[in-house]
Design an enzyme around this catalytic site. Structure first.
Site, PDB file in Angstrom:
ATOM      1  N   LYS A 101       2.335   6.806   4.452  1.00  0.00           N
ATOM      2  CA  LYS A 101       1.691   5.520   4.173  1.00  0.00           C
ATOM      3  C   LYS A 101       1.054   4.920   5.422  1.00  0.00           C
ATOM      4  O   LYS A 101       0.888   3.706   5.511  1.00  0.00           O
ATOM      5  CB  LYS A 101       2.717   4.536   3.601  1.00  0.00           C
ATOM      6  CG  LYS A 101       3.378   4.984   2.303  1.00  0.00           C
ATOM      7  CD  LYS A 101       4.384   3.935   1.866  1.00  0.00           C
ATOM      8  CE  LYS A 101       5.187   4.381   0.657  1.00  0.00           C
ATOM      9  NZ  LYS A 101       6.165   3.348   0.241  1.00  0.00           N
TER      10      LYS A 101
ATOM     11  N   ARG B 107       0.881 -11.038   5.490  1.00  0.00           N
ATOM     12  CA  ARG B 107       2.279 -11.409   5.741  1.00  0.00           C
ATOM     13  C   ARG B 107       2.764 -11.065   7.142  1.00  0.00           C
ATOM     14  O   ARG B 107       3.819 -11.518   7.565  1.00  0.00           O
ATOM     15  CB  ARG B 107       3.185 -10.734   4.703  1.00  0.00           C
ATOM     16  CG  ARG B 107       2.971 -11.286   3.299  1.00  0.00           C
ATOM     17  CD  ARG B 107       3.932 -10.666   2.302  1.00  0.00           C
ATOM     18  NE  ARG B 107       5.315 -10.950   2.603  1.00  0.00           N
ATOM     19  CZ  ARG B 107       6.357 -10.491   1.902  1.00  0.00           C
ATOM     20  NH1 ARG B 107       6.127  -9.715   0.846  1.00  0.00           N
ATOM     21  NH2 ARG B 107       7.580 -10.779   2.231  1.00  0.00           N
TER      22      ARG B 107
ATOM     23  N   ARG C 281      14.258  -3.655  -6.119  1.00  0.00           N
ATOM     24  CA  ARG C 281      12.857  -3.535  -6.500  1.00  0.00           C
ATOM     25  C   ARG C 281      12.752  -3.416  -8.011  1.00  0.00           C
ATOM     26  O   ARG C 281      13.619  -2.843  -8.668  1.00  0.00           O
ATOM     27  CB  ARG C 281      12.211  -2.318  -5.836  1.00  0.00           C
ATOM     28  CG  ARG C 281      12.211  -2.396  -4.318  1.00  0.00           C
ATOM     29  CD  ARG C 281      11.534  -1.206  -3.717  1.00  0.00           C
ATOM     30  NE  ARG C 281      11.638  -1.202  -2.259  1.00  0.00           N
ATOM     31  CZ  ARG C 281      11.088  -0.303  -1.474  1.00  0.00           C
ATOM     32  NH1 ARG C 281      10.387   0.694  -1.992  1.00  0.00           N
ATOM     33  NH2 ARG C 281      11.215  -0.371  -0.166  1.00  0.00           N
TER      34      ARG C 281
ATOM     35  N   PRO D 262       0.809  -1.219   0.000  1.00  0.00           N
ATOM     36  CA  PRO D 262       0.000   0.000   0.000  1.00  0.00           C
ATOM     37  C   PRO D 262       0.845   1.273   0.000  1.00  0.00           C
ATOM     38  O   PRO D 262       1.707   1.457   0.851  1.00  0.00           O
ATOM     39  CB  PRO D 262      -0.809  -0.123   1.299  1.00  0.00           C
ATOM     40  CG  PRO D 262      -0.920  -1.582   1.528  1.00  0.00           C
ATOM     41  CD  PRO D 262       0.409  -2.134   1.082  1.00  0.00           C
TER      42      PRO D 262
END
Length: 279
Positions: free
Chosen positions: A61, A114, A267, A2
């Site tokens: 976030k 997770r 990434r 997210p």
């Protein structure tokens, strides 16, 4: 996963709990990896039980539950966390519950497949200290065009990597960094200190455009289906992705190059070699 659009969508989805009174805070029974909750749940519950929720805010976030006492519950989804006011995707990954009264929603839930998410209760003083400790930059949707380049342009880091550093600017993650740089026609490996003012203006412009559009689409639900909004529905911005996870496809901007995938800071980065030339 997210990022700012997903967390802002969660915040808006649960904003209706403002005005509710907390009955209790609970760590729900879960056989999976436990998430980090600070302070210990019995201490946290003692401070929030019977307290009225003043507002639901966002910090980068993170979803922030602000109470009338000044205390704040910080909910950080990290990779797979969700903040919900309805039945979660599965019962086995439910981690935390606020039971509520005087509200149409009877509970606020934190679900995390997770188990990497975190929940923390901060006093007003602790929260203000966190804002000023340098670990979190200005929000990506609140920083001005004038101040934006100064967060980056003296750095020798690759621009895609720098955009992910929350100490520079808060809220941008891997998906939206690729989308922003593609629309700005900036190569993801270009060094920050070698970009022109015009390029920084374009990056700023498309940061705002991409994030605001993604919020209108209630975020991106990827192929794993993990991200859901506060009502356990999918977002739709994944259908608008131009380069993210589209390696090998023809670039939708120029129609000439193919979307390539490289790895930066462990990434995946997606870009078009034709549109985003490395000068």
């Amino acid at each position: 996963m997210p990022e700012l659009p997903e967390v802002e969508t969660m915040r808006r989805g649960v904003a209706g709990i403002a005005g509710a009174t907390i009955i209790a805070a609970e760590r729900t029974p879960c056989a999976k990896r436990p998430i980090q909750i600070k302070p210990r749940i019995d201490h946290l519950n003692k401070r929030v039980a019977g307290v009225k929720i003043a507002s639901v805010d966002r910090l980068g976030k993170r979803v922030v539950i602000r109470m009338e006492t000044g205390d704040r519950i910080i909910m950080e989804p990290r990779m797979t966390g969700l903040v919900l006011v309805t039945d979660p995707p599965t019962d086995e990954h439910l981690r935390f519950r606020l039971r509520l009264k005087k509200c149409k929603h009877k509970e606020l839930l934190f679900w995390d497949r997770r188990g990497l998410g975190q929940i923390a209760l901060l006093s007003e003083k602790q929260y203000q200290a966190k804002l000023s400790d340098g670990s979190l930059g200005p929000d990506a949707l609140e920083i001005s065009r004038k101040d934006f380049p100064g967060r980056f342009n003296s750095s020798r880091r690759e621009v895609k990597v720098a955009l992910l550093e929350q100490s520079r600017i808060a809220g941008i993650g891997n998906i939206y960094a690729s989308e922003i740089l593609h629309l700005a026609h900036v190569h993801p490996q270009a060094r920050c200190d070698r970009l022109s003012k015009k390029q920084w203006d374009r990056i700023f412009e498309f940061t705002v455009e991409v994030l605001e559009t993604a919020i209108r689409h209630e975020g991106s639900t990827l192929s794993d289906g993990t991200y859901r909004n506060a009502l356990n529905d999918e977002g739709s911005y994944q259908n608008e992705h131009r380069v993210y996870d589209r390696a090998g496809e023809t670039c939708p901007s120029c129609g000439k190059g193919n979307v390539l995938r490289i790895v930066q800071a462990q990434r995946s980065t997606f870009y078009c070699k034709a549109c985003q030339k490395k000068r």
